[in-house]
Write a protein that holds these residues in place. Structure first.
Motif, PDB file in Angstrom:
ATOM      1  N   GLU A  15     -43.937   5.708 -18.334  1.00 22.88           N
ATOM      2  CA  GLU A  15     -44.937   6.636 -18.860  1.00 22.88           C
ATOM      3  C   GLU A  15     -46.049   7.002 -17.896  1.00 22.88           C
ATOM      4  OE1 GLU A  15     -46.290   5.071 -22.574  1.00 22.88           O
ATOM      5  OE2 GLU A  15     -44.321   5.294 -23.521  1.00 22.88           O
ATOM      6  N   SER A  16     -46.126   6.295 -16.772  1.00 21.57           N
ATOM      7  CA  SER A  16     -47.191   6.604 -15.814  1.00 21.57           C
ATOM      8  C   SER A  16     -46.582   6.787 -14.434  1.00 21.57           C
ATOM      9  CB  SER A  16     -48.211   5.471 -15.752  1.00 21.57           C
ATOM     10  OG  SER A  16     -48.859   5.333 -16.984  1.00 21.57           O
ATOM     11  N   ASN A  17     -46.621   8.007 -13.976  1.00 19.95           N
ATOM     12  CA  ASN A  17     -46.034   8.289 -12.676  1.00 19.95           C
ATOM     13  C   ASN A  17     -47.110   8.263 -11.589  1.00 19.95           C
ATOM     14  OD1 ASN A  17     -44.567   9.149 -10.513  1.00 19.95           O
ATOM     15  ND2 ASN A  17     -44.480  11.292 -11.178  1.00 19.95           N
ATOM     16  N   TRP A  18     -47.360   7.065 -11.052  1.00 15.45           N
ATOM     17  CA  TRP A  18     -48.409   6.965 -10.029  1.00 15.45           C
ATOM     18  C   TRP A  18     -47.984   7.612  -8.714  1.00 15.45           C
ATOM     19  CZ3 TRP A  18     -46.941   4.529  -5.614  1.00 15.45           C
ATOM     20  CH2 TRP A  18     -45.910   3.592  -5.692  1.00 15.45           C
ATOM     21  N   ARG A  19     -46.709   7.970  -8.610  1.00 13.03           N
ATOM     22  CA  ARG A  19     -46.242   8.610  -7.373  1.00 13.03           C
ATOM     23  C   ARG A  19     -46.525  10.108  -7.352  1.00 13.03           C
ATOM     24  NH1 ARG A  19     -42.655   4.352  -8.131  1.00 13.03           N
ATOM     25  NH2 ARG A  19     -42.242   3.120  -6.263  1.00 13.03           N
ATOM     26  N   ARG A  20     -47.007  10.648  -8.465  1.00 14.95           N
ATOM     27  CA  ARG A  20     -47.285  12.086  -8.458  1.00 14.95           C
ATOM     28  C   ARG A  20     -48.443  12.371  -7.491  1.00 14.95           C
ATOM     29  NH1 ARG A  20     -50.003  13.944 -14.135  1.00 14.95           N
ATOM     30  NH2 ARG A  20     -50.210  15.880 -12.970  1.00 14.95           N
ATOM     31  N   ASP A  43     -44.687  -0.866  -7.283  1.00 18.49           N
ATOM     32  CA  ASP A  43     -45.052  -0.728  -8.694  1.00 18.49           C
ATOM     33  C   ASP A  43     -45.939  -1.888  -9.141  1.00 18.49           C
ATOM     34  OD1 ASP A  43     -43.635   1.670  -9.855  1.00 18.49           O
ATOM     35  OD2 ASP A  43     -41.983   0.670  -8.827  1.00 18.49           O
ATOM     36  N   LYS A  44     -45.521  -3.092  -8.769  1.00 16.67           N
ATOM     37  CA  LYS A  44     -46.324  -4.261  -9.143  1.00 16.67           C
ATOM     38  C   LYS A  44     -47.699  -4.215  -8.488  1.00 16.67           C
ATOM     39  CE  LYS A  44     -43.260  -7.934 -10.544  1.00 16.67           C
ATOM     40  NZ  LYS A  44     -42.510  -9.119 -10.123  1.00 16.67           N
ATOM     41  N   ALA A  45     -47.727  -3.785  -7.238  1.00 20.09           N
ATOM     42  CA  ALA A  45     -49.007  -3.727  -6.525  1.00 20.09           C
ATOM     43  C   ALA A  45     -49.969  -2.753  -7.214  1.00 20.09           C
ATOM     44  CB  ALA A  45     -48.783  -3.319  -5.066  1.00 20.09           C
ATOM     45  N   VAL A  46     -49.453  -1.582  -7.595  1.00 21.71           N
ATOM     46  CA  VAL A  46     -50.291  -0.580  -8.268  1.00 21.71           C
ATOM     47  C   VAL A  46     -50.857  -1.149  -9.563  1.00 21.71           C
ATOM     48  CG1 VAL A  46     -50.209   1.596  -9.587  1.00 21.71           C
ATOM     49  CG2 VAL A  46     -49.206   1.481  -7.301  1.00 21.71           C
ATOM     50  N   TRP A  47     -49.992  -1.742 -10.362  1.00 20.16           N
ATOM     51  CA  TRP A  47     -50.450  -2.173 -11.697  1.00 20.16           C
ATOM     52  C   TRP A  47     -51.252  -3.469 -11.648  1.00 20.16           C
ATOM     53  CZ3 TRP A  47     -50.964   1.918 -14.096  1.00 20.16           C
ATOM     54  CH2 TRP A  47     -50.025   2.952 -14.000  1.00 20.16           C
TER      55      TRP A  47
END
Lengths: 205, 88
Positions: A15-20, A43-47
């Motif tokens: 639900e969250s596309n941090w790569r945009r 992904d883990k690092a971002v969250w």
């Protein structure tokens, strides 16, 4: 002062596309972006960084009394912890202006749960995190509160049916026994299939 | 020339943007200028970033970091969008 935040990694992925484009720049400092790009599991690092900021934010709104949305003003100190050993708890820090917030994060393959405190080395009265079968907002909301009441009741002997949670104007939650506000701090978080909360007595200012 | 947009046009645009992220359908159906994205629509804070990016894309504007925190309600978001459009 205390705060917590939980991220359901599977839901976050969906639900969250941090790569945009521009997402990372809106949320993370240059140093944090470097930390993410160097991480083996981005992904883990971002969250992980996100949950630290969110948990620290919840500590800070208690202190400042007003809400704000400036994720880049909450700076995670990224050099002091990494998540190589996922079974352990990671200690970290988030700075906001001149204030340092201490964080402890549990990073698993399915969720990340961070507890943040204004003061180091205070053991919270209760810390909990758990899986919720149904992930709609209303059910999560209800189940998390019920879980908290039962746990608090078991520790203190208070009757569950007398417990309720009310929020102040800054949306900070407080626990009530009948109509009596309890002298303690709590923080509740739920996301996707996971929920967490933390309760602390307020002798720590 | 006035480059600002009609309030209702912006609200329609914001509803379209918010729709995928809302977790309270009733609040969404009854959306007004006073609606708060987090408190009323129960949008999680990560998706609030998505909304800010979607607003930038849809209205072709750039929201500065210090303006992000004013985008908590429909009313304040309309004000920011129109300020940005006016200064274009």
């Amino acid at each position: 002062m205390i705060g917590n935040d939980i991220v359901d990694l599977e839901i976050a992925l969906k639900e969250s596309n941090w790569r945009r484009p521009r997402f990372l720049q809106k949320v993370f400092t240059i140093e944090e972006q470097q930390y993410i790009s160097a991480a083996s599991d981005k992904d883990k690092a971002v969250w992980l960084l996100w949950s630290k900021k969110e948990a620290a934010y919840k500590v800070i709104i208690r202190h400042f009394g007003s809400r704000f949305f400036r994720p880049k003003d909450l700076v995670t100190l990224t050099n002091i912890s990494d998540y190589k050993d996922s079974s352990s708890l990671l200690d970290g820090q988030v700075s906001f202006r001149k204030q340092i917030i201490h964080t402890t994060s549990r990073v698993t393959d399915t969720f990340i749960h961070t507890v943040a405190q204004a003061h180091d080395k205070v053991t919270p009265l209760l810390v909990n995190f758990f899986y919720v079968e149904k992930n709609t907002y209303a059910i999560q909301h209800r189940v998390t509160r019920q879980h908290l009441f039962e746990n608090y009741s078991a520790v203190t002997g208070t009757s569950v049916k007398n417990l309720s949670i009310r929020k102040n104007a800054q949306r900070v939650p407080y626990l009530y026994n009948k109509d009596q506000r309890q002298i303690l701090e709590l923080s509740i978080s739920h996301h996707g299939h996971y929920a967490g909360y933390v309760i602390q007595s307020t002798c720590d200012r | 020339m006035d480059k600002t947009m009609d309030k209702n046009t912006i609200i329609e645009g914001l509803k379209e943007i918010a729709k995928p992220y809302i977790q309270d359908q009733e609040a969404f159906d009854n959306l007004t200028e006073d609606t708060n994205f987090v408190d009323d629509l129960k949008i999680n804070s990560a998706n609030l970033v998505d909304i800010i990016l979607d607003v930038e894309d849809k209205f072709d504007i750039v929201i500065e970091d210090k303006e992000m925190e004013d985008m908590m309600t429909v009313r304040s978001t309309i004000a920011i969008i129109n300020k940005k459009l006016d200064n274009k």
